[in-house]
Design a protein around this motif. Structure first.
Motif, PDB file in Angstrom:
ATOM      1  N   PRO A  96       0.793  -1.133   0.061  1.00  0.00           N
ATOM      2  CA  PRO A  96       0.124  -0.014  -0.041  1.00  0.00           C
ATOM      3  C   PRO A  96       0.973   1.353   0.027  1.00  0.00           C
ATOM      4  N   GLY A  97       2.075   1.018   0.615  1.00  0.00           N
ATOM      5  CA  GLY A  97       2.755   2.442   0.509  1.00  0.00           C
ATOM      6  C   GLY A  97       3.444   2.952  -0.715  1.00  0.00           C
ATOM      7  N   VAL A  98       3.298   1.914  -1.661  1.00  0.00           N
ATOM      8  CA  VAL A  98       3.602   2.253  -3.094  1.00  0.00           C
ATOM      9  C   VAL A  98       2.878   3.121  -3.795  1.00  0.00           C
ATOM     10  N   GLY A  99       1.356   2.529  -3.323  1.00  0.00           N
ATOM     11  CA  GLY A  99       0.338   3.112  -4.177  1.00  0.00           C
ATOM     12  C   GLY A  99       0.055   2.912  -5.405  1.00  0.00           C
ATOM     13  N   LYS A 100      -1.347   2.853  -5.651  1.00  0.00           N
ATOM     14  CA  LYS A 100      -1.810   2.550  -7.109  1.00  0.00           C
ATOM     15  C   LYS A 100      -1.621   3.517  -8.127  1.00  0.00           C
ATOM     16  N   THR A 101      -1.354   3.342  -9.195  1.00  0.00           N
ATOM     17  CA  THR A 101      -1.218   4.249 -10.579  1.00  0.00           C
ATOM     18  C   THR A 101      -2.523   4.300 -11.383  1.00  0.00           C
ATOM     19  N   PRO A 102      -2.582   5.397 -12.001  1.00  0.00           N
ATOM     20  CA  PRO A 102      -3.947   5.536 -13.054  1.00  0.00           C
ATOM     21  C   PRO A 102      -3.827   4.374 -13.784  1.00  0.00           C
ATOM     22  N   ASP A 103      -5.196   3.697 -14.095  1.00  0.00           N
ATOM     23  CA  ASP A 103      -5.507   2.772 -15.051  1.00  0.00           C
ATOM     24  C   ASP A 103      -5.546   3.310 -16.291  1.00  0.00           C
ATOM     25  N   LYS A 104      -5.683   2.291 -17.304  1.00  0.00           N
ATOM     26  CA  LYS A 104      -6.031   2.583 -18.770  1.00  0.00           C
ATOM     27  C   LYS A 104      -7.076   3.637 -18.880  1.00  0.00           C
ATOM     28  N   GLN A 105      -8.057   3.291 -18.231  1.00  0.00           N
ATOM     29  CA  GLN A 105      -9.344   4.164 -18.340  1.00  0.00           C
ATOM     30  C   GLN A 105      -8.867   5.678 -18.111  1.00  0.00           C
ATOM     31  N   MET A 106      -8.265   5.933 -16.970  1.00  0.00           N
ATOM     32  CA  MET A 106      -7.977   7.274 -16.336  1.00  0.00           C
ATOM     33  C   MET A 106      -6.823   7.765 -17.400  1.00  0.00           C
ATOM     34  N   GLN A 107      -6.097   6.913 -18.075  1.00  0.00           N
ATOM     35  CA  GLN A 107      -4.932   7.572 -18.893  1.00  0.00           C
ATOM     36  C   GLN A 107      -5.648   7.878 -20.091  1.00  0.00           C
ATOM     37  N   ARG A 108      -6.725   7.578 -20.461  1.00  0.00           N
ATOM     38  CA  ARG A 108      -7.539   7.924 -21.651  1.00  0.00           C
ATOM     39  C   ARG A 108      -8.103   9.304 -21.394  1.00  0.00           C
ATOM     40  N   GLY A 109      -8.587   9.236 -20.115  1.00  0.00           N
ATOM     41  CA  GLY A 109      -9.051  10.835 -19.815  1.00  0.00           C
ATOM     42  C   GLY A 109      -8.143  11.898 -19.724  1.00  0.00           C
ATOM     43  N   PHE A 110      -6.935  11.445 -19.461  1.00  0.00           N
ATOM     44  CA  PHE A 110      -5.807  12.508 -19.420  1.00  0.00           C
ATOM     45  C   PHE A 110      -5.549  12.951 -20.864  1.00  0.00           C
ATOM     46  N   ALA A 111      -5.268  12.006 -21.691  1.00  0.00           N
ATOM     47  CA  ALA A 111      -5.191  12.342 -23.051  1.00  0.00           C
ATOM     48  C   ALA A 111      -6.166  13.360 -23.650  1.00  0.00           C
ATOM     49  N   GLU A 112      -7.426  13.166 -23.301  1.00  0.00           N
ATOM     50  CA  GLU A 112      -8.527  13.974 -23.825  1.00  0.00           C
ATOM     51  C   GLU A 112      -8.586  15.248 -23.155  1.00  0.00           C
ATOM     52  N   LYS A 113      -8.151  15.178 -21.974  1.00  0.00           N
ATOM     53  CA  LYS A 113      -8.008  16.691 -21.272  1.00  0.00           C
ATOM     54  C   LYS A 113      -6.835  17.510 -21.605  1.00  0.00           C
ATOM     55  N   THR A 114      -5.680  16.979 -21.680  1.00  0.00           N
ATOM     56  CA  THR A 114      -4.795  17.675 -22.007  1.00  0.00           C
ATOM     57  C   THR A 114      -3.718  17.366 -23.205  1.00  0.00           C
ATOM     58  N   ASP A 115      -2.897  18.140 -23.569  1.00  0.00           N
ATOM     59  CA  ASP A 115      -2.018  17.931 -24.605  1.00  0.00           C
ATOM     60  C   ASP A 115      -0.746  17.365 -24.093  1.00  0.00           C
ATOM     61  N   LYS A 116      -0.541  17.565 -22.907  1.00  0.00           N
ATOM     62  CA  LYS A 116       0.635  17.174 -22.333  1.00  0.00           C
ATOM     63  C   LYS A 116       1.022  15.765 -22.021  1.00  0.00           C
ATOM     64  N   PHE A 117      -0.344  14.904 -22.231  1.00  0.00           N
ATOM     65  CA  PHE A 117      -0.302  13.505 -21.645  1.00  0.00           C
ATOM     66  C   PHE A 117      -0.449  12.627 -23.211  1.00  0.00           C
ATOM     67  N   TYR A 118       0.829  11.994 -23.610  1.00  0.00           N
ATOM     68  CA  TYR A 118       0.868  11.279 -24.720  1.00  0.00           C
ATOM     69  C   TYR A 118       1.740  10.169 -24.545  1.00  0.00           C
ATOM     70  N   ASP A 119       1.810   9.239 -25.475  1.00  0.00           N
ATOM     71  CA  ASP A 119       2.656   7.906 -25.241  1.00  0.00           C
ATOM     72  C   ASP A 119       2.649   7.386 -23.823  1.00  0.00           C
ATOM     73  N   GLY A 120       1.399   7.472 -23.143  1.00  0.00           N
ATOM     74  CA  GLY A 120       1.329   6.939 -21.931  1.00  0.00           C
ATOM     75  C   GLY A 120       2.168   7.733 -20.673  1.00  0.00           C
ATOM     76  N   GLN A 121       2.384   8.996 -20.902  1.00  0.00           N
ATOM     77  CA  GLN A 121       3.173   9.866 -19.800  1.00  0.00           C
ATOM     78  C   GLN A 121       2.735  11.274 -20.065  1.00  0.00           C
ATOM     79  N   PHE A 122       2.747  11.905 -18.897  1.00  0.00           N
ATOM     80  CA  PHE A 122       2.876  13.335 -18.866  1.00  0.00           C
ATOM     81  C   PHE A 122       4.056  13.907 -19.367  1.00  0.00           C
ATOM     82  N   HIS A 123       4.152  14.981 -19.866  1.00  0.00           N
ATOM     83  CA  HIS A 123       5.189  15.658 -20.626  1.00  0.00           C
ATOM     84  C   HIS A 123       5.685  17.085 -20.059  1.00  0.00           C
TER      85      HIS A 123
END
Length: 385
Positions: free
Chosen positions: A42-69
């Motif tokens: 639990p101390g490591v914590g969960k990371t965004p799943d694929k659905q959340m990542q698709r939301g990032f890509a739709e929201k900002t042009d800084k998220f592409y190739d599976g990462q924020f830039h």
């Protein structure tokens, strides 16, 4: 004779083969253990799943190739690391003023207590705001090993008052601490987080209705105070196999009486000028100053750059943070504060230097310029890690 020699060689090969097999099995077991730890502890914590990542890509042009830039071309490693100082940590634990029984401030006031490293407690009017709280002994996914605190804990989890907003700048362990969040969550009304950092909190069972996630330049208003996530030049990742899947940033806080700008972790670039252009001059700037190195010069500022950042942002006063608690780089523990105060004096920049845990009123901030760190240097020699 040849048969005897050949037999010995075969026997040696078999023994060597068994040893290699054992080494491979041990390595595989260790690798599986590490992967299981990263996936489930639990101390490591969960990371965004694929659905959340698709939301990032739709929201900002800084998220592409599976990462924020970052906004500019960016490298974590920019060269050889600086030599390790033999004064990397102080000779003894740095003292801190113990905060307890904290009363709410009054409307129109702004008070702040630097808690060590980047942890800060802010009172803006009658609202309590906590920034990047790491109120434990280690900046680590576990509670017994990692970057060890060399200053006293100014605010214990037990003494944390009711918090109206808790802000996390990014998910690195020296800014987001599982144990702290677990112990104080019941006292926190709202969390303001960069995109994706909420995945950790959801995994830890925090009520999703308390989570407010922002992209750069987005704002949310809570109880009459506006919180704007500002860009920064940095990176994220609690799991080394999943880098930059969450966003990072600073925070600009403003009510009808005061404004405060926390840079978060950032390399120096023109963002500080743009913060001023879009949000105005801040009364107080909590500016990153520490854990820098020529080996990663694009993700942290040198002290002289921190002074320039204050000038760029037109901040009236600054308090240096990200130093004095955890050693994550090779410089002397007090190098950040010595260099920033020296440069601020040359540049005519107002820098306050409160003691760790000292709750100060912004109206009297000019009174807090004591060079308290010099006492440790003068009284006792320092030692390395």
């Amino acid at each position: 004779m040849n048969e005897y020699k050949g037999g010995r060689e075969m026997k040696a090969l078999k023994i060597t083969g068994k040893i290699l097999l054992i080494i491979v099995v041990i390595a595989v077991i260790i690798l599986i253990a590490v992967l299981l730890f990263l996936a489930f502890y639990p101390g490591v914590g969960k990371t965004p799943d694929k659905q959340m990542q698709r939301g990032f890509a739709e929201k900002t042009d800084k998220f592409y190739d599976g990462q924020f830039h970052n906004e500019n071309d960016f490298r974590i490693n920019t060269g050889d690391r600086d030599p390790h100082s033999d004064r990397n940590i102080p000779n003894h634990t740095l003292p801190a003023e113990n905060l307890e029984n904290i009363e709410r401030a009054e409307k129109g006031q702004m008070k702040v207590a630097w808690l060590g490293h980047s942890s800060s407690f802010v009172q803006m009017g009658d609202k309590n705001i906590l920034i990047d709280p790491v109120l434990t002994e280690y900046a680590s996914p576990v509670s017994f090993v990692g970057a060890k605190r060399f200053s006293e804990i100014a605010l214990s989890c037990e003494n944390v008052p009711e918090i109206d907003v808790l802000f996390i700048s990014h998910d690195h362990y020296d800014h987001l601490d599982y144990q702290t969040i677990r112990e104080i969550d019941s006292k926190v009304k709202n969390y303001v987080l960069p995109l994706g950092v909420d995945s950790c909190f959801l995994g830890w069972g925090v009520d999703k209705n308390k989570l407010h996630t922002l992209d750069w330049w987005e704002e949310t208003e809570l109880d009459g105070i506006t919180y704007t996530l500002t860009p920064a030049q940095h990176y994220t990742g609690r799991n080394p196999l999943k880098q930059n899947i969450t966003l990072w940033g600073g925070l600009y806080i403003k009510d009808n009486s005061h404004s405060l700008y926390y840079t978060g972790d950032s390399g120096y670039y023109d963002v500080f000028q743009r913060v001023y252009a879009q949000l105005g001059e801040a009364d107080l700037m909590l500016v990153e100053d520490g854990q820098y190195d020529n080996g990663w010069s694009e993700c942290h500022m040198m002290p002289e750059q921190s002074v320039q950042a204050v000038k760029d942002a037109h901040a009236k006063w600054a308090i240096p943070v990200h130093w004095g608690t955890f050693s994550i780089s090779n410089h002397a523990w007090d190098d950040p504060i010595i260099r920033i105060t020296a440069e601020a004096g040359k540049q005519g920049v107002n820098v306050a230097t409160p003691r760790i845990g000292q709750l100060i009123d912004y109206d009297s901030i000019s009174e807090h310029q004591e060079r308290w760190w010099a006492a440790d240097t003068e009284e006792t020699p320092a030692k390395g890690n």
